[in-house]
Design an enzyme around this catalytic site. Structure first.
Site, PDB file in Angstrom:
ATOM      1  N   GLU A 125     -25.745 -27.662 -13.103  1.00 15.44           N
ATOM      2  CA  GLU A 125     -24.425 -27.636 -12.447  1.00 15.44           C
ATOM      3  C   GLU A 125     -23.735 -26.277 -12.452  1.00 15.44           C
ATOM      4  O   GLU A 125     -23.078 -25.915 -11.472  1.00 15.44           O
ATOM      5  CB  GLU A 125     -23.483 -28.671 -13.080  1.00 15.44           C
ATOM      6  CG  GLU A 125     -23.660 -30.088 -12.542  1.00 15.44           C
ATOM      7  CD  GLU A 125     -24.705 -30.880 -13.306  1.00 15.44           C
ATOM      8  OE1 GLU A 125     -25.548 -30.264 -14.001  1.00 15.44           O
ATOM      9  OE2 GLU A 125     -24.685 -32.118 -13.213  1.00 15.44           O
ATOM     10  N   ALA A 151     -26.159 -35.308  -7.946  1.00 18.29           N
ATOM     11  CA  ALA A 151     -25.141 -35.833  -7.037  1.00 18.29           C
ATOM     12  C   ALA A 151     -25.369 -35.153  -5.685  1.00 18.29           C
ATOM     13  O   ALA A 151     -25.984 -34.078  -5.615  1.00 18.29           O
ATOM     14  CB  ALA A 151     -23.761 -35.515  -7.573  1.00 18.29           C
ATOM     15  N   GLU A 207     -27.596 -37.391 -15.558  1.00 20.56           N
ATOM     16  CA  GLU A 207     -26.481 -38.079 -16.229  1.00 20.56           C
ATOM     17  C   GLU A 207     -26.585 -39.600 -16.077  1.00 20.56           C
ATOM     18  O   GLU A 207     -26.221 -40.344 -16.987  1.00 20.56           O
ATOM     19  CB  GLU A 207     -25.149 -37.557 -15.675  1.00 20.56           C
ATOM     20  CG  GLU A 207     -24.889 -36.129 -16.166  1.00 20.56           C
ATOM     21  CD  GLU A 207     -23.689 -35.488 -15.499  1.00 20.56           C
ATOM     22  OE1 GLU A 207     -23.673 -35.436 -14.245  1.00 20.56           O
ATOM     23  OE2 GLU A 207     -22.777 -35.049 -16.214  1.00 20.56           O
ATOM     24  N   GLY A 254     -26.383 -35.065 -11.655  1.00 14.36           N
ATOM     25  CA  GLY A 254     -25.923 -36.448 -11.733  1.00 14.36           C
ATOM     26  C   GLY A 254     -27.074 -37.428 -11.951  1.00 14.36           C
ATOM     27  O   GLY A 254     -26.887 -38.488 -12.547  1.00 14.36           O
TER      28      GLY A 254
HETATM   29  N1  COA Z   1     -27.752 -33.092  -2.811  1.00 13.22           N
HETATM   30  C1  COA Z   1     -27.901 -33.138  -1.482  1.00 13.22           C
HETATM   31  N2  COA Z   1     -29.093 -32.933  -0.878  1.00 13.22           N
HETATM   32  C2  COA Z   1     -30.136 -32.675  -1.684  1.00 13.22           C
HETATM   33  C3  COA Z   1     -30.048 -32.596  -3.069  1.00 13.22           C
HETATM   34  C4  COA Z   1     -28.762 -32.825  -3.633  1.00 13.22           C
HETATM   35  N3  COA Z   1     -28.574 -32.817  -4.969  1.00 13.22           N
HETATM   36  N4  COA Z   1     -31.259 -32.302  -3.575  1.00 13.22           N
HETATM   37  C5  COA Z   1     -32.081 -32.202  -2.528  1.00 13.22           C
HETATM   38  N5  COA Z   1     -31.417 -32.418  -1.380  1.00 13.22           N
HETATM   39  C6  COA Z   1     -31.933 -32.403  -0.004  1.00 13.22           C
HETATM   40  C7  COA Z   1     -32.194 -31.010   0.490  1.00 13.22           C
HETATM   41  O1  COA Z   1     -31.012 -30.425   0.986  1.00 13.22           O
HETATM   42  C8  COA Z   1     -33.201 -31.282   1.571  1.00 13.22           C
HETATM   43  O2  COA Z   1     -32.518 -31.789   2.697  1.00 13.22           O
HETATM   44  P1  COA Z   1     -32.967 -31.321   4.191  1.00 13.22           P
HETATM   45  O3  COA Z   1     -34.397 -31.734   4.304  1.00 13.22           O
HETATM   46  O4  COA Z   1     -32.043 -32.074   5.077  1.00 13.22           O
HETATM   47  O5  COA Z   1     -32.792 -29.859   4.195  1.00 13.22           O
HETATM   48  C9  COA Z   1     -34.012 -32.440   0.994  1.00 13.22           C
HETATM   49  O6  COA Z   1     -33.192 -33.047   0.007  1.00 13.22           O
HETATM   50  C10 COA Z   1     -35.281 -31.988   0.321  1.00 13.22           C
HETATM   51  O7  COA Z   1     -34.946 -31.017  -0.628  1.00 13.22           O
HETATM   52  P2  COA Z   1     -35.867 -29.730  -0.890  1.00 13.22           P
HETATM   53  O8  COA Z   1     -35.058 -28.745  -1.669  1.00 13.22           O
HETATM   54  O9  COA Z   1     -36.442 -29.265   0.395  1.00 13.22           O
HETATM   55  O10 COA Z   1     -37.014 -30.395  -1.758  1.00 13.22           O
HETATM   56  P3  COA Z   1     -37.980 -29.701  -2.811  1.00 13.22           P
HETATM   57  O11 COA Z   1     -38.980 -30.738  -3.164  1.00 13.22           O
HETATM   58  O12 COA Z   1     -38.459 -28.403  -2.296  1.00 13.22           O
HETATM   59  O13 COA Z   1     -37.058 -29.378  -4.068  1.00 13.22           O
HETATM   60  C11 COA Z   1     -35.425 -29.891  -5.754  1.00 13.22           C
HETATM   61  C12 COA Z   1     -36.564 -30.421  -4.859  1.00 13.22           C
HETATM   62  C13 COA Z   1     -34.895 -31.088  -6.524  1.00 13.22           C
HETATM   63  C14 COA Z   1     -35.958 -28.814  -6.731  1.00 13.22           C
HETATM   64  C15 COA Z   1     -34.336 -29.240  -4.875  1.00 13.22           C
HETATM   65  O14 COA Z   1     -34.040 -30.129  -3.819  1.00 13.22           O
HETATM   66  C16 COA Z   1     -33.054 -28.968  -5.607  1.00 13.22           C
HETATM   67  O15 COA Z   1     -32.963 -27.980  -6.326  1.00 13.22           O
HETATM   68  N6  COA Z   1     -32.041 -29.838  -5.410  1.00 13.22           N
HETATM   69  C17 COA Z   1     -30.714 -29.641  -6.004  1.00 13.22           C
HETATM   70  C18 COA Z   1     -30.741 -29.828  -7.496  1.00 13.22           C
HETATM   71  C19 COA Z   1     -29.380 -29.668  -8.093  1.00 13.22           C
HETATM   72  O16 COA Z   1     -28.819 -28.606  -8.162  1.00 13.22           O
HETATM   73  N7  COA Z   1     -28.814 -30.790  -8.556  1.00 13.22           N
HETATM   74  C20 COA Z   1     -27.548 -30.807  -9.199  1.00 13.22           C
HETATM   75  C21 COA Z   1     -26.530 -31.411  -8.304  1.00 13.22           C
HETATM   76  S1  COA Z   1     -25.100 -31.842  -9.258  1.00 13.22           S
END
Ligand code: COA
Length: 261
Positions: A129, A63, A109, A106
């Site tokens: 989460e 999400a 999910e 999300g």
């Molecule tokens: N919500 C909002 N923005 C998100 C996001 C999320 N769940 N996941 C990634 N993004 C955004 C990042 O903030 C970043 O934005 P920016 O470029 O404006 O800073 C962009 O997407 C790229 O993310 P980044 O972390 O740089 O990519 P990555 O390839 O290095 O890593 C992930 C990918 C998926 C490992 C990492 O983005 C991550 O851990 N995301 C969150 C995962 C999470 O906790 N999800 C559960 C949410 S309920």
């Protein structure tokens, strides 16, 4: 104009919905949830198989955390994502989730809400989460347990550990792993198989699968009763019997012709 965050391609027997916020790793925001609801409106009225897929090597990284951070208690009680995923789970025709790369939070999910999940070697799926100070409230606590069993679901949800594609395959969380460039084709092959079958029988199978334990076997009998009267069942069974009869007659003729020299 920005491209839609959910790109929908419509065909006569299936719809392909692509999560499309690649710059945010397809994080599921309110706009995407609204688009999923609109898609559910459409597929509840005109049932077709749904293929859910991501973009740019990611299914969905969860999400949208920026929106989640702003949400308060009343928002949590509305179950914004949970309700959309329940509707997807309850769509009349099969839902296939094609998971490339991350399917987190999300995003995972949403995948759990599908009937069939397939993955690629880069798939990483799970629920981080608790690391963000929240629970996985859009289906993981009950649906993941139903899919993989309590032991693994507990471990995943209580630690936030992500499964690799191979682990997800072993756990039955995904049913196949395909090369990334073959993933969508593999999803279409599954949709082709569904399309070859009777749509009402498929919908009734899904209804029976979704029914609570104590509704069986009564519900199966009711659904079957309707199908036993359907013209499609008569036609499909007659086709089968006549095809076999035809093959048998041809085999007899060929055997006789060979014997006669
Ligand atoms: N919500 C909002 N923005 C998100 C996001 C999320 N769940 N996941 C990634 N993004 C955004 C990042 O903030 C970043 O934005 P920016 O470029 O404006 O800073 C962009 O997407 C790229 O993310 P980044 O972390 O740089 O990519 P990555 O390839 O290095 O890593 C992930 C990918 C998926 C490992 C990492 O983005 C991550 O851990 N995301 C969150 C995962 C999470 O906790 N999800 C559960 C949410 S309920």
């Amino acid at each position: 104009m920005d491209e839609a965050s959910l790109v929908v391609e419509r065909r006569s027997d299936r719809v392909i919905a692509r999560l499309n916020r690649p710059a945010k790793r397809n994080a599921i925001d309110r706009e995407m949830i609204d688009a999923l609801h609109a898609l559910c409106d459409e597929l509840e009225t005109d049932p077709r198989t749904l293929i859910l897929t991501g973009s740019a090597g990611t299914f969905a990284a969860g999400a949208d955390i920026a929106q989640l951070r702003a949400r308060r208690a009343d928002d949590a009680r509305q179950g914004i994502n949970a309700n959309a995923f329940i509707r997807i789970h309850e769509l009349p025709m099969p839902v296939i989730a094609a998971l490339d790369g991350y399917a987190l939070g999300g995003g995972a999910e949403l995948a759990y809400a599908a009937d069939i999940r397939i993955a690629t070697p880069s798939t990483k799926i799970g629920n981080p989460e608790t690391g963000l100070g929240i629970i996985a409230a859009a289906g993981a606590t009950w649906r993941l347990r139903e899919i993989v069993g309590e032991a693994l679901a507990s471990e995943m949800l209580l630690t936030g550990r992500l499964l690799t594609a191979d682990e997800a395959l072993t756990a039955g969380l995904v049913s196949a792993v395909h090369a990334s460039d073959q993933l969508l084709a593999a999803a279409h092959l599954i949709a082709d198989r569904v399309a070859a079958n009777d749509p009402l029988a498929t919908q009734h199978t899904k209804r029976a699968l979704r029914a609570p334990r104590d509704a069986h076997p009564r519900i199966d009998g009711e659904l079957q009763a309707e199908l036993f009267e359907s013209p499609a069942k008569m036609r499909r069974m007659t086709d089968f019997l006549e095809r076999r009869g035809g093959r048998r007659r041809w085999a007899c003729w060929a055997e006789g012709a060979w014997a006669r020299g």
